[in-house]
Motif scaffolding. Structure first.
Motif, mmCIF file in Angstrom:
data_model
loop_
_atom_site.group_PDB
_atom_site.id
_atom_site.type_symbol
_atom_site.label_atom_id
_atom_site.label_comp_id
_atom_site.label_asym_id
_atom_site.label_seq_id
_atom_site.Cartn_x
_atom_site.Cartn_y
_atom_site.Cartn_z
ATOM 1 N N TYR A 10 8.510 -35.354 19.202
ATOM 2 C CA TYR A 10 9.741 -34.929 18.557
ATOM 3 C C TYR A 10 10.601 -36.154 18.274
ATOM 4 C CZ TYR A 10 12.808 -31.144 17.152
ATOM 5 O OH TYR A 10 13.546 -30.256 16.410
ATOM 6 N N VAL A 60 18.068 -30.555 9.885
ATOM 7 C CA VAL A 60 16.847 -31.369 9.939
ATOM 8 C C VAL A 60 17.171 -32.748 10.489
ATOM 9 C CG1 VAL A 60 15.510 -30.173 8.186
ATOM 10 C CG2 VAL A 60 17.111 -31.959 7.500
ATOM 11 N N TYR A 82 13.238 -33.687 14.199
ATOM 12 C CA TYR A 82 12.062 -32.927 13.742
ATOM 13 C C TYR A 82 10.830 -33.326 14.548
ATOM 14 C CZ TYR A 82 11.059 -37.317 11.385
ATOM 15 O OH TYR A 82 10.808 -38.632 11.129
ATOM 16 N N ILE A 131 4.694 -32.949 9.453
ATOM 17 C CA ILE A 131 5.981 -32.654 10.051
ATOM 18 C C ILE A 131 5.984 -31.199 10.504
ATOM 19 C CG2 ILE A 131 8.455 -32.503 9.553
ATOM 20 C CD1 ILE A 131 7.916 -34.752 7.457
ATOM 21 N N LEU A 187 8.001 -27.648 11.439
ATOM 22 C CA LEU A 187 9.176 -26.858 11.093
ATOM 23 C C LEU A 187 9.503 -25.995 12.298
ATOM 24 C CD1 LEU A 187 11.143 -26.089 8.825
ATOM 25 C CD2 LEU A 187 9.488 -24.387 8.082
ATOM 26 N N GLU A 216 12.022 -25.966 16.324
ATOM 27 C CA GLU A 216 12.723 -26.721 17.365
ATOM 28 C C GLU A 216 11.700 -27.278 18.357
ATOM 29 O OE1 GLU A 216 15.976 -27.168 17.076
ATOM 30 O OE2 GLU A 216 15.864 -25.960 15.260
ATOM 31 N N ARG A 247 4.866 -28.717 5.568
ATOM 32 C CA ARG A 247 5.157 -28.794 6.992
ATOM 33 C C ARG A 247 4.254 -27.820 7.711
ATOM 34 N NH1 ARG A 247 11.293 -29.054 9.026
ATOM 35 N NH2 ARG A 247 11.725 -31.188 8.427
ATOM 36 N N ARG A 283 4.297 -24.969 10.814
ATOM 37 C CA ARG A 283 5.166 -24.186 11.686
ATOM 38 C C ARG A 283 4.295 -23.274 12.536
ATOM 39 N NH1 ARG A 283 5.206 -19.149 9.710
ATOM 40 N NH2 ARG A 283 5.076 -18.802 7.471
#
Ligand SMILES: [Zn+2]
Length: 152
Positions: free
Chosen positions: A70, A83, A86, A102, A104, A106, A136, A138
């Protein structure tokens, strides 16, 4: 003469943009005609057997996190606080390639081995009014609505 906003990738040749809401974005990769190895990004010559003429294939849209971290520095110097930090992960795709991307979400949303799926994020709007997007990863939605392969 209102024009529908269009989306375009920040750089061509790395991922698809869905035409409709039920479609997932996919990574653009290569498959070697001789040995079957998959690659991302696309290649002309196979890195495994050196055969020429790989086929273009769609990869993902799901994979599993090999490792991640992170970052507490704003992405692309974006001033938007959401953002401001990330995650970045290396994701193993079912076809074989390990892709860096990357995240998406927390920092509490991710762990090694979890399933993630490709998604797109709009970075801004260009002079033509097109939304400029990046890919991204997620957390994957429930396995029942997967559009990709769950082969292990
Ligand atoms: Zn090959």
């Amino acid at each position: 003469m209102a024009r529908r906003p269009t989306r375009r990738p920040i750089e061509d040749g790395y991922f698809t943009i869905p035409e409709g809401p039920g479609e997932a974005p996919r990574l653009l990769g290569s498959r070697c005609k001789a040995c079957g190895e998959h690659f991302f990004p696309r290649r002309v010559v196979c890195a495994r057997c050196l055969a020429e003429g790989c086929d273009d294939v769609l990869l993902g849209p799901r994979g599993h996190i090999y490792t991640w971290t992170y970052v507490h520095v704003p992405l692309f110097a974006k001033r938007d606080r959401k953002v401001g930090s990330y995650g970045v992960a290396q994701v193993d795709l079912p076809e074989g390639p390990r892709v860096q991307g990357i995240l998406l979400g927390e920092s509490d949303d991710f762990r090694i081995g979890m399933e993630v799926e490709l998604d797109l994020e709009t970075l801004g709007v260009d002079a033509d009014g097109s939304e400029v997007v990046i890919f991204r990863f997620r957390p994957a939605r429930s396995a029942g609505d997967a559009t990709g392969s769950d082969r292990a």
